[in-house]
Design an enzyme around this catalytic site. Structure first.
Site, PDB file in Angstrom:
ATOM      1  N   ASN A 150       6.511   2.494   0.481  1.00 22.77           N
ATOM      2  CA  ASN A 150       6.762   1.532  -0.611  1.00 22.77           C
ATOM      3  C   ASN A 150       7.652   2.089  -1.719  1.00 22.77           C
ATOM      4  OD1 ASN A 150       4.539   3.180  -1.327  1.00 22.77           O
ATOM      5  ND2 ASN A 150       3.970   1.739  -2.907  1.00 22.77           N
ATOM      6  N   GLY A 226      -0.922   7.041   1.302  1.00 20.02           N
ATOM      7  CA  GLY A 226      -0.759   5.981   2.298  1.00 20.02           C
ATOM      8  C   GLY A 226      -2.020   5.138   2.345  1.00 20.02           C
ATOM      9  N   SER A 227      -2.267   4.538   3.491  1.00 16.91           N
ATOM     10  CA  SER A 227      -3.399   3.611   3.586  1.00 16.91           C
ATOM     11  C   SER A 227      -4.730   4.360   3.671  1.00 16.91           C
ATOM     12  CB  SER A 227      -3.227   2.732   4.825  1.00 16.91           C
ATOM     13  OG  SER A 227      -3.301   3.541   5.974  1.00 16.91           O
ATOM     14  N   THR A 228      -5.782   3.666   3.310  1.00 18.19           N
ATOM     15  CA  THR A 228      -7.123   4.258   3.387  1.00 18.19           C
ATOM     16  C   THR A 228      -7.479   4.560   4.843  1.00 18.19           C
ATOM     17  OG1 THR A 228      -7.761   3.155   1.348  1.00 18.19           O
ATOM     18  CG2 THR A 228      -9.559   3.838   2.792  1.00 18.19           C
ATOM     19  N   ALA A 229      -7.023   3.724   5.778  1.00 17.12           N
ATOM     20  CA  ALA A 229      -7.338   3.944   7.199  1.00 17.12           C
ATOM     21  C   ALA A 229      -6.755   5.274   7.674  1.00 17.12           C
ATOM     22  CB  ALA A 229      -6.787   2.783   8.035  1.00 17.12           C
ATOM     23  N   THR A 230      -5.504   5.560   7.319  1.00 14.76           N
ATOM     24  CA  THR A 230      -4.894   6.835   7.745  1.00 14.76           C
ATOM     25  C   THR A 230      -5.532   8.001   6.994  1.00 14.76           C
ATOM     26  OG1 THR A 230      -2.814   5.677   8.143  1.00 14.76           O
ATOM     27  CG2 THR A 230      -2.702   8.058   8.049  1.00 14.76           C
ATOM     28  N   GLU A 248      -4.266   9.986  -1.624  1.00 13.50           N
ATOM     29  CA  GLU A 248      -3.936   8.867  -2.523  1.00 13.50           C
ATOM     30  C   GLU A 248      -3.832   7.641  -1.637  1.00 13.50           C
ATOM     31  OE1 GLU A 248      -3.819   9.043  -5.678  1.00 13.50           O
ATOM     32  OE2 GLU A 248      -3.850  11.211  -5.900  1.00 13.50           O
ATOM     33  N   CYS A 282       0.983   0.389  -4.899  1.00 15.60           N
ATOM     34  CA  CYS A 282      -0.467   0.584  -4.820  1.00 15.60           C
ATOM     35  C   CYS A 282      -1.158   0.175  -6.113  1.00 15.60           C
ATOM     36  CB  CYS A 282      -0.766   2.041  -4.490  1.00 15.60           C
ATOM     37  SG  CYS A 282       0.001   3.168  -5.667  1.00 15.60           S
ATOM     38  N   GLU A 461      -3.436  13.769  -8.534  1.00 12.04           N
ATOM     39  CA  GLU A 461      -2.108  14.349  -8.642  1.00 12.04           C
ATOM     40  C   GLU A 461      -1.705  14.299 -10.118  1.00 12.04           C
ATOM     41  OE1 GLU A 461       0.218  11.937  -5.898  1.00 12.04           O
ATOM     42  OE2 GLU A 461      -0.230  13.358  -4.280  1.00 12.04           O
TER      43      GLU A 461
END
Ligand code: NAD
Length: 481
Positions: A150, A226-230, A248, A282, A461
């Site tokens: 993004n 990235g995504s919560t799934a990854t 994150e 995000c 971060e």
């Protein structure tokens, strides 16, 4: 057709099995370049390269590390126009956004961490009985930095900069959806004279190389956005190795408008927080809660604002709403709009794809969409959509809105709009989010902690938090007479 190649040990290399992915321009739907689709052999080469380069980079005097990294920042500045155009084509974001936000911030990331590292203290603790402790912050070694699509160059450099400046070597993995500016960054690193192996950039699908990168003992830490799934997969892979992990991840951020807000400011920022970067940030305020006394007016004014945001050619200087990043993501967003209808939502504006005339007719555009009448606990209000879609819900009082705001599995950011300072502090204290903005949105100071609670993040971060992550702390205790 242009090939986006890996950058390993100072050289541009094709993937070892010759596999490439197609890189599409989302505003035209046309493939315009090929992306190296790395496999575990490529990942092993990058790890070996970063591992070998570490001792000498660690031993390089700080002023010399800073000199080379500042050169990277100045080259990004010099090539700002070229990089912004590339980012806009690769991602679909308006050129106006890429040139005012993404690329300036990428060079600022390097500048900022070069400044910050000179103020990063290594403490001393003298004891009364002739003893002294001093605490060192030592670089970890080879570290992996994985970033999303993004804010491609902005978020990749946000990780690489602090990692490098404190003396680590890096294996960077930009998103395969938007690899172009990371490829251009590898050329910049080469031009700046960063020693071979200090930065290695691997392209392609993350799932092909994730296990190799995380499992290898030579990799000392994994910093992921990235995504919560990854993030969950990476956390599971890293856990048996007790490896440092910074995550994150996704968000479903509440934007709370109280009846005593500065109306014009709240309205303006609600538009930005809903639709900036096509809602693909995000931090976007994708759940808008408006006090019931203001609700009808606010809704009408926001719909009017959103209806004027016609998507168009991202390269046109006047465009404020660009393309969705990929066909897959475009379909996902549209499927959530359908789900909203099934869940009883009323589409107030947008709610469909948009087909511009001419060269962009096959691009992936969605009209800014506002949906009301949804239950705060329905899927559309609980799951991350990550597109130009916002839900709007009236609330009665503080207690109700705080309950709703905290009801998702996420806890990244939030905005509160009120002129009552007591209410502002009270609500900020009760919101479960790593970042709370009062009377603003996305106002960033690079020194502040950045990250999320709950399923939005692990660790922080920003500022010295990044240095703390990318270093190991060692206390030395000396006894003397
Ligand atoms: P994603 O998780 O699909 O991919 C992110 C990166 O991880 C990509 O480089 C991808 O190639 C890599 N990856 C995927 N599977 C992997 C695996 N098994 N092993 C190693 N790497 C793997 O996310 P995305 O779709 O690129 O980005 C959108 C998501 O990012 C949204 O959920 C958004 O909220 C989140 N995001 C969070 C922040 C934040 O700071 N919290 C910032 C920006 C985006």
């Amino acid at each position: 057709m242009k090939e986006i190649l890996n950058y390993i040990n100072g050289e541009f290399c094709k993937p070892s099995d010759g596999s490439f992915l197609e890189n599409e321009n989302p505003a035209t739907g046309k493939v315009y370049s090929k992306i190296a689709n790395s496999n575990s052999e490529d990942a092993m080469k990058a790890i070996e390269s970063a591992h070998r380069a570490f001792p000498s980079w660690k031993a390089t005097p700080l002023h010399e590390r800073i000199r080379v990294i500042r050169k990277v920042a100045s080259l990004i500045k010099e090539k700002e126009a070229e990089l912004a155009k590339a980012e806009s084509i690769d991602n679909g974001k308006p050129l106006s956004v890429a040139s005012s936000v993404d690329i300036p911030r990428a060079s600022q990331n390097f500048e900022y961490f070069c400044d910050a590292v000179t103020q990063y203290n290594q403490n001393a603790y003298p004891m009364d009985d002739f003893a002294l402790n001093y605490t060192l912050k030592e670089p970890l070694g080879a570290v992996v930095c994985i970033s999303p699509w993004n804010l491609p160059l902005y978020l990749l450099t946000w990780k690489i900069a602090p990692a490098l400046v404190v003396g680590n070597t890096v294996i960077a993995k930009p998103s395969e959806v938007t690899p172009m500016t990371a490829f251009m960054l590898s050329e910049i690193f080469q031009e700046a004279g960063l020693p071979n192996g200090v930065i290695n950039i691997l392209h392609g699908e993350g799932a092909r190389i994730g296990e190799t990168l995380v499992n290898d003992k030579r990799v000392k830490a994994v910093s992921f956005t990235g995504s919560t799934a990854t993030g969950k997969i990476l956390n599971q892979l890293a856990a048996p190795h007790f490896k440092k992990v910074s995550l994150e991840m996704g968000g479903k951020n509440p934007n709370i408008i109280f009846d005593d807000c500065d109306y014009d400011q709240a309205l303006k920022h609600a538009g930005l927080a809903s639709f900036a970067n096509q809602g693909q940030i995000c931090l976007c305020g994708s759940r808008l809660f408006v006090h019931e006394s203001l609700y009808e007016k606010f809704k009408k004014d926001l719909v009017e604002k959103a209806s004027k945001l016609t998507p168009g050619n991202p390269l046109d200087a006047k465009t404020r709403q660009g393309a969705i990043v990929s066909k897959e993501h475009f379909k996902k967003i549209l499927s959530f709009i359908e789900l909203a209808k099934e869940e009883g939502g009323k589409i107030l504006c947008g709610g469909e794809a948009y087909k511009p005339q001419g060269e962009n007719e096959n691009g992936y555009f969605i009209k800014p969409t506002i949906i009301e009448s949804l239950d705060p606990y329905c899927r559309v209000n609980q799951e991350e959509i990550f597109g130009p879609v916002v839900t709007i819900t009236p609330f009665k009082d503080e207690e109700q809105v705080i309950t709703w705001a905290n009801s998702t599995e996420y806890g990244l950011s939030s905005s509160i709009w009120t002129k009552d300072i007591n209410k502002a502090h009270r609500v900020a204290g009760k919101i479960d989010a790593g970042i709370v903005w009062i009377n603003t949105w996305m106002l960033r100071d690079l020194r502040t902690p950045f990250g999320g609670m709950k399923n939005s993040g692990v660790g922080r971060e920003g500022g010295f938090n990044a240095f703390n992550f990318f270093t190991e702390t060692k206390n030395v205790c000396i006894k003397y007479n």
